[in-house]
Design a protein around this motif. Structure first.
Motif, PDB file in Angstrom:
ATOM      1  N   CYS A  37     -23.827  -9.504  34.241  1.00 41.02           N
ATOM      2  CA  CYS A  37     -25.054  -8.904  33.708  1.00 41.02           C
ATOM      3  C   CYS A  37     -25.973  -8.466  34.836  1.00 41.02           C
ATOM      4  O   CYS A  37     -25.871  -8.940  35.961  1.00 41.02           O
ATOM      5  CB  CYS A  37     -25.799  -9.908  32.829  1.00 41.02           C
ATOM      6  SG  CYS A  37     -24.846 -10.435  31.405  1.00 41.02           S
ATOM      7  N   LYS A  38     -26.903  -7.600  34.491  1.00 42.56           N
ATOM      8  CA  LYS A  38     -27.941  -7.216  35.440  1.00 42.56           C
ATOM      9  C   LYS A  38     -28.845  -8.414  35.665  1.00 42.56           C
ATOM     10  O   LYS A  38     -28.912  -9.311  34.837  1.00 42.56           O
ATOM     11  CB  LYS A  38     -28.724  -6.026  34.905  1.00 42.56           C
ATOM     12  CG  LYS A  38     -27.853  -4.790  34.805  1.00 42.56           C
ATOM     13  CD  LYS A  38     -28.590  -3.616  34.229  1.00 42.56           C
ATOM     14  CE  LYS A  38     -27.633  -2.429  34.144  1.00 42.56           C
ATOM     15  NZ  LYS A  38     -28.240  -1.309  33.442  1.00 42.56           N
ATOM     16  N   ASN A  67     -26.507 -14.533  35.698  1.00 43.02           N
ATOM     17  CA  ASN A  67     -25.940 -13.174  35.727  1.00 43.02           C
ATOM     18  C   ASN A  67     -24.571 -13.054  35.050  1.00 43.02           C
ATOM     19  O   ASN A  67     -23.903 -12.028  35.211  1.00 43.02           O
ATOM     20  CB  ASN A  67     -25.848 -12.623  37.153  1.00 43.02           C
ATOM     21  CG  ASN A  67     -27.204 -12.515  37.810  1.00 43.02           C
ATOM     22  OD1 ASN A  67     -28.208 -12.314  37.136  1.00 43.02           O
ATOM     23  ND2 ASN A  67     -27.240 -12.676  39.107  1.00 43.02           N
ATOM     24  N   ASN A  93     -23.598  -5.165  33.436  1.00 44.57           N
ATOM     25  CA  ASN A  93     -23.104  -4.375  34.566  1.00 44.57           C
ATOM     26  C   ASN A  93     -21.664  -3.961  34.318  1.00 44.57           C
ATOM     27  O   ASN A  93     -21.347  -2.789  34.294  1.00 44.57           O
ATOM     28  CB  ASN A  93     -23.182  -5.175  35.871  1.00 44.57           C
ATOM     29  CG  ASN A  93     -24.452  -4.918  36.629  1.00 44.57           C
ATOM     30  OD1 ASN A  93     -25.106  -3.916  36.445  1.00 44.57           O
ATOM     31  ND2 ASN A  93     -24.798  -5.847  37.500  1.00 44.57           N
ATOM     32  N   SER A  94     -20.785  -4.968  34.159  1.00 46.26           N
ATOM     33  CA  SER A  94     -19.367  -4.674  33.983  1.00 46.26           C
ATOM     34  C   SER A  94     -18.616  -5.944  33.628  1.00 46.26           C
ATOM     35  O   SER A  94     -19.171  -7.039  33.645  1.00 46.26           O
ATOM     36  CB  SER A  94     -18.776  -4.091  35.268  1.00 46.26           C
ATOM     37  OG  SER A  94     -18.864  -5.048  36.304  1.00 46.26           O
TER      38      SER A  94
END
Length: 165
Positions: free
Chosen positions: A9-10, A53, A76-77
């Motif tokens: 995650c961001k 995160n 994010n990915s």
């Protein structure tokens, strides 16, 4: 077949990502822990992700839309190995899900004591001795008064090594 995956995650957006993913109908796991921090000189309790995160998500790889999940706000990915999204072993997820369940029921917070309160030391070389709590020192340590050789000595110790008397 359903499996658990790990999303990166961001920064500080795990909760946002979790809500957006759950709105898409997926099951997530975001274990959290209660901690005490010093914020603007005051000790406050806060709840933080156990794995900052990162968020776990349960997917059926044959029907899941990996592109939509990767584009979800806060994400994010996927964590990947060899170019493929990595699955989390079921034994590991069983443990993590148990941690999440326990954290919902009772968070493992450090005890908070007030000045002058009698405490007992539970760990270290002074384990089993009684002391008097003085004040916090930093996020995880504190100062106590311990009677040794007829004098009161001020000692710095981990706050988690104390319990109320």
């Amino acid at each position: 077949m359903e499996a658990w995956y790990l999303l990166h995650c961001k920064g500080k957006q795990e909760e946002r990502a979790r809500l957006n993913i759950e709105n898409q109908g997926y099951t997530t796991c975001l274990p959290q822990i209660k901690r005490q921090k010093i914020v603007q000189g005051k000790r406050v309790e806060c709840i933080e992700p156990l794995f900052p995160n990162y968020i776990f998500i349960q997917l059926d790889s044959s029907t899941a839309n990996f592109n939509a999940l990767r584009s979800t706000r806060g994400v994010n990915s996927f964590v990947r190995f060899g170019g493929m999204p990595a699955t989390v072993p079921s034994e590991v997820m069983t443990t993590i899900l148990a941690l999440e369940q326990n954290s919902e029921n009772q968070h493992a917070a450090q005890p908070t004591f007030s000045a002058g309160e009698k405490v007992k030391i539970t760990e270290g070389p002074f384990a089993g001795l009684q002391a008097i709590y003085n004040m916090p020192k930093g996020e995880e340590r504190c100062l106590i008064f311990l009677d040794m050789l007829g004098n009161q000595q001020r000692i710095e110790i981990e706050e988690t090594a104390l319990r109320s008397e």
